[in-house]
Motif scaffolding. Structure first.
Motif, mmCIF file in Angstrom:
data_model
loop_
_atom_site.group_PDB
_atom_site.id
_atom_site.type_symbol
_atom_site.label_atom_id
_atom_site.label_comp_id
_atom_site.label_asym_id
_atom_site.label_seq_id
_atom_site.Cartn_x
_atom_site.Cartn_y
_atom_site.Cartn_z
ATOM 1 N N GLY A 364 0.793 -1.227 0.000
ATOM 2 C CA GLY A 364 0.000 0.000 0.000
ATOM 3 C C GLY A 364 0.823 1.274 0.000
ATOM 4 O O GLY A 364 0.385 2.313 0.502
ATOM 5 N N GLN A 367 -0.672 4.821 -0.826
ATOM 6 C CA GLN A 367 -2.137 4.789 -0.810
ATOM 7 C C GLN A 367 -2.627 5.382 0.500
ATOM 8 O O GLN A 367 -2.825 4.692 1.482
ATOM 9 C CB GLN A 367 -2.654 3.344 -0.960
ATOM 10 N N GLY A 368 -2.825 6.663 0.506
ATOM 11 C CA GLY A 368 -3.248 7.326 1.727
ATOM 12 C C GLY A 368 -3.054 8.811 1.536
ATOM 13 O O GLY A 368 -2.835 9.277 0.419
ATOM 14 N N TYR B 371 -9.005 4.457 -1.066
ATOM 15 C CA TYR B 371 -7.822 5.006 -1.738
ATOM 16 C C TYR B 371 -7.215 3.952 -2.652
ATOM 17 O O TYR B 371 -6.628 4.244 -3.660
ATOM 18 C CB TYR B 371 -6.759 5.367 -0.699
ATOM 19 N N GLY B 372 -7.299 2.710 -2.208
ATOM 20 C CA GLY B 372 -6.701 1.628 -2.979
ATOM 21 C C GLY B 372 -6.394 0.457 -2.086
ATOM 22 O O GLY B 372 -6.811 0.421 -0.930
ATOM 23 N N GLY B 373 -5.645 -0.479 -2.624
ATOM 24 C CA GLY B 373 -5.292 -1.650 -1.846
ATOM 25 C C GLY B 373 -4.176 -2.404 -2.535
ATOM 26 O O GLY B 373 -3.814 -2.096 -3.663
ATOM 27 N N SER B 383 -7.009 0.813 1.927
ATOM 28 C CA SER B 383 -7.128 2.039 2.698
ATOM 29 C C SER B 383 -8.419 2.775 2.406
ATOM 30 O O SER B 383 -8.864 2.873 1.264
ATOM 31 C CB SER B 383 -5.929 2.953 2.469
#
Lengths: 440, 458
Positions: A364, A367-368, B371-373, B383
């Motif tokens: 990840g 990603q945030g 948000y994605g993964g 997330s």
């Protein structure tokens, strides 16, 4: 160049980026040769400035001039305001980015090299699943503008990407290794293979680290956890827009004294070395952080002009870890990032720690909310350190923090720097007090 | 065109040869903050020849589609080299040859909408976000469309022509409080449809902007273990990462140990859990009736009644494992060979209402949007855009930086509630695998309740 001539007549000014390339990717899946590919790429990107506005179009058929010129002009008609001009001719340091030895490699050479790497890994453990991609590419890039710019570069690249899987009882350990070289003598398969074996040895035992706050050593590859959010903050566009915590921090000691980070794409020895960016700005060393002090941000032509700064040679078609692609318009991106090394050997850094973590790879990445500097990642390759020694791998474990806070506190940098992919040269980095959450 | 392709096919002496030609017309309009950042209007043409020679793949990709025979011969020559270094021959599962033309019909064909009109729409949404609140520091608003024409022929007699429209809108708002408090909210939509998709989306723009502002006063979530309620968007990303990838047969078709773990019939989740990969849902992004090997796509139950039911296959992985191809071989473009990918992956609806799901949670997090993964097969992460604290069955204050992780062997069996409100969501992003990104996929689910989920935090 006919395209530039035609576009230059129709628009106030024009810039043509042209690429011709061929590459041979060789692919092994589960240790066996799967396919060989020949990739031919022909493409051109045209930017025009007409009536003060910027237009953009790309084509895979540079002979067909009418359409791409018309499209670019159409977009310029109501396009982005151009607050810059296409550069005229520039003086460039003579940089050889081409290697005949790589250019002459054939599929069979790559197949042999791939087989050797797989054999070495299988000698260590015949049970490993090894997926391997090995690719050589040769490209000719040229950039010219109606203001007189005319530069080109012949570039070679040899890259290895390894995905290794070790499957146990309800346990899947997967990780990546890579190597990139512009010259054959830079291309090193030994180091990634040795690193892979080291990782597997450390991972033979599984252990756990209970939730809490611990010192964490990021390996050279592990520093990406910090660099991805940090670079969002050092992007000149974000600074100018006011969406970077670094806005107004120039000259401030915002980081620990030990920290020096530069972007240096024309650095000797860089496996992705180049002397000019995709807008024709010469690439020189840009200090971002020097001994903890904020020195500069990354700029392309448009943002530099708007922010009243000098362009830094960071107008690139591609990102930190991604390759160049003629289809995208240039944007701000680092070329070759370097983190200055410290004094301690990796082994000494480990032996200093009573209880902590070594983190090499996470899931990840990015990603945030990267703009605020926050990260929160599940570790995919990480090890527990106990009484000065690595005692086994951990999983189901997360690390979290804020890069701007963590990089202000006590830091320690390793002595041995390594190449991560082709765009990062970094040593290991120790942070204190990183929050770790473990499934109970 | 067809004639040229057939000549190309004939020029290869491999036991199997395919040619895929792709023509694309695309537009993009991007605003950043007050400024129009980029308008791109481009076309692209290219192709790929893939041929199997004595069990080895030779592949050639190119931009110039002249002299296809030469390219086919080149692929053949490469394939022969590959074959000489191979221990085991690659074979393909048998499929019925297909002949079909798939013509796309859109309400408002993107090819007929002037670029200026596309610009105006994005400009308005961007303005809406900027004007929403003084604390909106910057924005990003991106419209993109593409229209692809795919022609596929293979030496077994399959001849396909498929049109693939694609329209997306992505809105991002960035709000700033005091110095380091910079918060981002986003929303995206994407469909295989016409321009109508992006019209009347003012509400979406308002919600994105107010989402970013609300996050300014949200606290970062405390790390720990929680009972979580996932909204359909995030639950969709969860199932994609937690289980979808593991069902892609190319991860284990040559790995006996993984096959021992992934035995059909193994119980992975509760009895009422059903997970589907549905190859063709008209109007969804990247959806077309046939995959990039010319195989008809189909609906595959990955999990039925909580048990592993089927894998996703290309012709190669299906043959190797002695199973039926599922039509899941996909390539992001002519520059790549097809590999095993998901399409529309979702958890089927269950029987719980939203109130029933939430009311039984004493202390937990309601995690929303994605948000994605990413997955590493055993462990995965995904997330959320933001979360809400749940106390005694009631929704409480907002929290931020909610990143969740799980473990494939535990997370699915920890699902304790499946909502009755299945929603399949098309977004602007895509999935990445094997250097091929972004591939348009959709994920979906109803609201899902999961116990013991680890959330990272400071």
């Amino acid at each position: 160049m006919k395209l530039l001539e035609t576009a230059g007549k129709k628009a106030d000014s024009a810039e043509v980026y042209e690429v011709k390339g061929n590459s041979i990717p060789v692919k092994f899946s589960s240790g066996e040769l799967e396919s060989v590919k020949h990739v031919e790429t022909t493409g051109a990107a045209l930017r025009v400035i007409d009536g003060g506005k910027l237009g953009f179009s790309t084509t895979t058929d540079p002979e067909n001039l009418t359409e791409v010129v018309d499209h670019a002009l159409e977009t310029a008609n109501f396009g982005e305001e151009a607050d810059f001009e296409f550069p005229g001719q520039i003086d460039l340091e003579e940089v050889n980015t081409f290697d005949r030895e790589i250019a002459e490699l054939e599929a069979n050479d790559l197949i042999k090299q791939g087989e050797e790497v797989i054999e070495r890994l299988h000698q260590f453990d015949s049970d490993l699943e090894v997926n391997l991609d090995l690719s050589k590419s040769v490209s000719q890039t040229s950039l010219a503008s109606s203001n007189g710019l005319e530069v080109d570069g012949d570039r070679t690249k040899l890259s290895l990407s390894l995905e290794i899987k070790k499957v146990g009882n309800e346990d899947i350990f997967t990780f990546h290794e890579s190597s990139v070289g512009q010259k054959l003598d830079q291309f090193d398969v030994e180091k990634p293979t040795e690193r892979a074996i080291q990782k597997l040895k450390w991972a033979e035992r599984e252990t756990r680290l209970e939730s809490g706050s611990y010192p964490v050593i990021l390996t050279p590859r592990g520093t990406l956890v910090l660099l991805v959010p940090l670079l969002a903050g050092f992007n000149g566009k974000h600074v100018f827009q006011g969406t970077s915590p670094m806005e107004g921090s120039l000259g401030e000691k915002a980081f620990a004294e030990e920290l020096t980070i530069s972007d240096y794409g024309s650095m000797k020895g860089s496996p992705t070395r180049r002397s000019f960016d995709d807008e024709g700005t010469p690439i020189e060393k840009v200090d971002l952080i020097s001994r903890g002090e904020v020195k500069n941000f990354l700029y392309d032509l448009q943002t530099a002009s708007r922010a009243g700064k000098e362009p830094t040679g960071n107008g690139l078609k591609g990102g930190l870890l991604g390759g160049s692609d003629f289809r995208s318009a240039p944007g701000i991106s680092p070329t070759t990032l370097t983190i200055a090394s410290g004094e301690k050997k990796f082994g000494e850094m480990i032996s200093d720690i009573d209880r902590g973590l070594v983190v090499d790879q996470v899931l990840g990445l990015g990603q945030g909310n990267v703009l605020s500097g926050e990260f929160s990642n599940n570790v995919s390759v990480a090890y527990k350190v106990e009484d000065g020694a690595i005692t086994g791998k951990v999983k189901d474990t997360m690390i979290a923090g804020n890069v701007y806070k963590l990089l202000k506190q006590n830091l320690e940098l390793g002595k041995e720097a390594e190449w991560v992919g082709g765009g990062l040269f970094a040593p290991a980095l120790r942070l204190d007090d990183v929050n770790v959450v473990r499934k109970s | 065109m067809l004639k040229k392709l057939k000549e190309g096919l004939r020029a290869s002496k491999g036991e199997f040869t395919e040619i895929r030609i792709e023509k694309e017309r695309r537009n993009e309009v991007k605003y950043e903050g007050e400024k129009l950042k980029n308008i791109d209007s481009s076309e692209e043409i290219g192709g790929i020849v893939r041929t199997l020679v004595q069990g080895g793949w030779g592949i050639a990709t190119f931009n110039s589609i002249d002299e296809l025979s030469k390219k086919a011969k080149k692929a053949y020559r490469i394939g022969k080299e590959v074959a000489s270094s191979m221990d085991e021959r690659i074979e393909l599962a048998e499929v019925q040859p297909q002949k079909e033309e798939v013509i796309s019909e859109q309400k408002k064909d993107v090819r007929e909408i002037p670029l200026e009109e596309k610009r105006d729409v994005v400009k308005d949404y961007n303005r809406t976000m900027l004007d929403h609140d003084g604390r909106i520091e910057s924005t990003r608003a991106v419209y993109s469309d593409s229209f692809r024409e795919l022609t596929y022929l293979n030496s077994e007699g399959t001849e396909l022509y498929q049109e693939v429209p694609d329209v997306t809108l992505a809105l991002v708002a960035i709000a700033r409080g005091e110095k380091n408090n910079i918060q981002t909210a986003h929303d995206t939509i994407g469909e295989a449809s016409g321009f109508e998709l992006v019209l009347d989306r003012d509400e979406m723009a308002e919600e994105v902007a107010s989402g970013a502002v609300s996050l300014l006063s949200a606290e970062p979530v405390d790390g720990g273990q929680y009972t979580v309620l996932l909204n359909p968007e995030l639950a969709g990303v969860f199932i994609h990462e937690a289980f979808g990838h593991l069902c892609e047969a190319d991860h284990f078709y040559k790995n006996d140990r993984l096959q021992d773990i992934m035995t059909l019939g193994r119980q992975f989740g509760p009895e009422n859990l059903n997970v589907v990969d549905e190859g063709f849902i008209e109007g969804r992004r990247g959806n077309l009736p046939f995959d990039d090997e010319g195989v008809r796509r189909k609906k595959t139950y990955l999990i039925k009644d909580g048990k592993l039911n089927s894998f996703l296959h290309s012709r190669e992985t299906a043959k190797k494992m002695g199973q039926e191809p599922t039509g899941n071989a996909r390539a992001i473009s002519y520059r790549h060979e097809p590999i095993v990918r998901m399409t529309n992956t979702y958890i089927e609806g269950g029987d719980k209402t939203f109130e029933e799901l939430i009311s039984s949670i004493d202390h937990g997090i309601f995690a929303k949007d994605a948000y994605g993964g990413q997955t590493q097969l055993e462990q995965f992460t995904f997330s959320a855009g933001h979360g809400r604290i749940i106390e005694n069955g009631e929704i409480g204050p907002m929290v931020r930086d909610v990143v969740l992780t799980g473990n494939i062997f535990k997370s699915l069996e920890n699902i304790t509630g499946i909502g009755d409100d299945l929603d399949i969501i098309g977004s602007a992003g895509g999935c990445g695998k094997g250097g091929q990104m972004p591939l348009p996929v959709t994920d979906g689910a109803p609201h899902i309740r999961i116990e013991d989920v680890t959330i990272g935090g400071r």
